[in-house]
Every structure is written in structure tokens, then in C-alpha cells.
Enzyme design. Structure first.
Site, PDB file in Angstrom:
ATOM      1  N   PHE A 105      54.664  20.961  54.268  1.00  0.00           N
ATOM      2  CA  PHE A 105      53.778  20.917  52.961  1.00  0.00           C
ATOM      3  C   PHE A 105      54.666  19.846  52.085  1.00  0.00           C
ATOM      4  O   PHE A 105      55.724  20.092  51.615  1.00  0.00           O
ATOM      5  CB  PHE A 105      54.045  22.575  52.707  1.00  0.00           C
ATOM      6  CG  PHE A 105      55.334  22.658  52.349  1.00  0.00           C
ATOM      7  CD1 PHE A 105      55.464  22.893  51.010  1.00  0.00           C
ATOM      8  CD2 PHE A 105      56.290  23.603  53.365  1.00  0.00           C
ATOM      9  CE1 PHE A 105      56.911  23.425  51.266  1.00  0.00           C
ATOM     10  CE2 PHE A 105      58.041  23.429  52.903  1.00  0.00           C
ATOM     11  CZ  PHE A 105      57.570  23.705  51.462  1.00  0.00           C
ATOM     12  N   CYS A 106      53.556  19.936  50.873  1.00  0.00           N
ATOM     13  CA  CYS A 106      53.537  19.661  49.335  1.00  0.00           C
ATOM     14  C   CYS A 106      52.907  20.765  48.298  1.00  0.00           C
ATOM     15  O   CYS A 106      51.968  21.223  48.860  1.00  0.00           O
ATOM     16  CB  CYS A 106      53.414  18.078  49.010  1.00  0.00           C
ATOM     17  SG  CYS A 106      51.779  17.375  49.681  1.00  0.00           S
ATOM     18  N   THR A 107      52.493  20.389  47.085  1.00  0.00           N
ATOM     19  CA  THR A 107      51.894  20.283  45.973  1.00  0.00           C
ATOM     20  C   THR A 107      50.311  20.482  46.502  1.00  0.00           C
ATOM     21  O   THR A 107      50.026  21.596  46.275  1.00  0.00           O
ATOM     22  CB  THR A 107      52.353  20.355  44.648  1.00  0.00           C
ATOM     23  OG1 THR A 107      53.578  19.409  44.989  1.00  0.00           O
ATOM     24  CG2 THR A 107      51.515  20.732  43.696  1.00  0.00           C
TER      25      THR A 107
END
Length: 251
Positions: free
Chosen positions: A179-181
């Protein structure tokens, strides 16, 4: 006045990206838009803010017709709000990559990992057979992350490749969830892992921002705030601004 904030990206062929900078910058200036938009041969990425009507006009121009044709149709978009303008100025630039990783060697337009909807994310990362990885940089992880996620300890996204090659093994780490922003870094990170033979690679569709927007706090596995690259510093559930005094510690 409430300011509308739009975080967006799209991997799409833009070989003429250098020629698109000036008209895009002129449009944003005319609309009173501030923020950053990056163009590259691989697509567009950025976060901008302005009055609601101005942001809506910009998004409509990007999505169809005008100088981009239909190339940005299906753009990943996340809308939020700010109590004040979160950017000091406007920057529109042409670069080699819309998110710096490996000089555009990795191509997310060819293949990426399996997208996971925010509603299905908790079940995936709660499975003991899943290796959960935060692809963001260490200072972002320090502000907030998912419970049990692995921190690669990177200073820049390009360092993620060394972490993968040093710490992960496709024979051992059979199922990976990243996951990331907003999702863009996971597009490249998942493509990189697939190219190296990892058999099952997943990533959170729309990133942390989509999760915080859609998953109720009572069901959330997120801890802390989500760092954003603008004057708001961090966002929480419902994409509400997190007070600065509360944004530096993961509970």
C-alpha cells in the site's frame, strides 16, 4: 472558504509531454489552481487545489478532449478538502518519470499486481500468510501505517528496489500486499515484484486515502495519520485533517 484538493495520476503514453507543460500551466494559472502536476512519457501525477468550480473544470479538461484527447480517461482521482489553500504556488513540469523509481525501466502499463478494494483489505492483511509492506518512505511510515505492516526503512522510493532484492524472496514470500498514499507507488512496486518472479502480488486500490475515506473507523486497521505532500501534513478517517500536534506519533 473550503478549498477542493484533487490528487490524481494515470499511467498513459504521453510522448509529447514536454509540449503539454505550457498550455497546462496556463490553464491552471487562469483557474487560480495551485499545486504540482508532473508530466512524463509514462503519464501524469500530481496534487492540486483551488475553488471547487476551478478544480472541476481542470479535471474535465484532463479527462477528455483538449490537449490530452482521451489518453487520461480513467484517471485515478481522490478528492478531499482543506480549510485553507495548502499550496504556496503552482508547478507544472515534464520529467522522466511521474514517480521516480528506476528511470522508467519498470512499466506499470504492461502489468501490475492485483487490485484490492478497501472493503476487502482487512481480510487480506489479517491473513498470517500475507506479507504486508508499506512502500512509502520512513518519515511517512512514522506518522501512520497499518498495524503489522513491514517498514522498508527507505529514504526515497528508488530505495525500495534494494529492499526487495535484499529482504524478500519469491520462494518464501508467496503472497505480498502493498500500500501507499494514493496508489501510484504500488503500481510500480507491484510491477517490479512481478518482474522478479513473486507469484502473488496485491495492492490497495486508491491507496490509504481511499481506505480512510471508505472504511469506518470502528473497522479500521489503520493507526495514526496519513502524511500528504501539502500544507495539511496528514489526513485521518473521512479524509479529515489531522492536527499537527497529533500527526507525529503512531498509537
Amino acid at each position: 472558504m473550503t478549498v477542493r484538493v484533487a490528487a490524481l495520476y494515470r499511467f498513459a503514453p504521453l510522448p509529447d509531454c514536454a509540449d503539454l507543460v505550457a498550455p497546462l500551466a496556463e490553464l491552471c494559472a487562469d483557474l487560480g489552481i495551485r499545486g504540482t502536476l508532473l508530466l512524463a512519457p509514462e503519464g501524469i501525477n500530481g496534487t492540486v487545489a483551488g475553488e471547487t468550480a476551478a478544480v472541476d473544470t481542470l479535471l474535465a479538461r484532463l479527462a477528455g478532449g483538449w490537449i490530452f484527447g482521451e489518453r487520461l480517461a480513467g484517471m485515478e482521482l481522490k478528492l478531499s478538502s482543506a480549510s485553507a489553500m495548502p499550496f504556496a504556488r503552482l508547478k507544472v513540469k515534464a520529467k522522466r518519470e511521474i514517480v521516480s523509481f528506476d528511470g522508467a525501466v519498470t512499466d506499470p502499463s504492461r502489468r501490475v499486481g492485483a487490485y484490492v478494494a478497501p472493503a476487502d483489505w482487512n481480510a487480506l492483511i489479517s491473513d498470517p500468510g500475507t506479507v504486508v509492506i508499506d512502500t512509502r518512505n520512513a518519515f511517512e511510515v512514522a506518522i501512520g501505517t497499518f498495524a503489522g505492516a513491514r517498514d522498508p526503512g527507505t529514504a526515497s522510493f528508488g530505495d525500495f528496489r534494494a529492499f526487495v532484492d535484499r529482504e524478500l524472496d519469491p520462494a518464501r514470500d508467496r503472497r505480498i500486499a502493498m500500500f501507499c498514499t494514493g496508489g501510484i507507488r504500488c503500481e510500480k512496486a507491484s510491477a517490479y515484484l512481478l518482474d522478479r518472479g513473486f507469484p502473488e502480488v496485491h495492492h490497495l486500490r486508491g491507496g490509504i486515502l481511499a481506505y480512510l475515506e471508505q472504511v469506518p473507523p470502528a473497522e479500521s486497521l489503520w493507526r495514526g495519520g496519513c502524511f500528504v505532500f501539502d500544507g495539511r501534513l496528514a489526513l485521518g478517517h473521512g479524509l479529515a485533517e489531522v492536527p499537527e500536534t497529533a500527526a507525529g506519533v503512531v498509537p
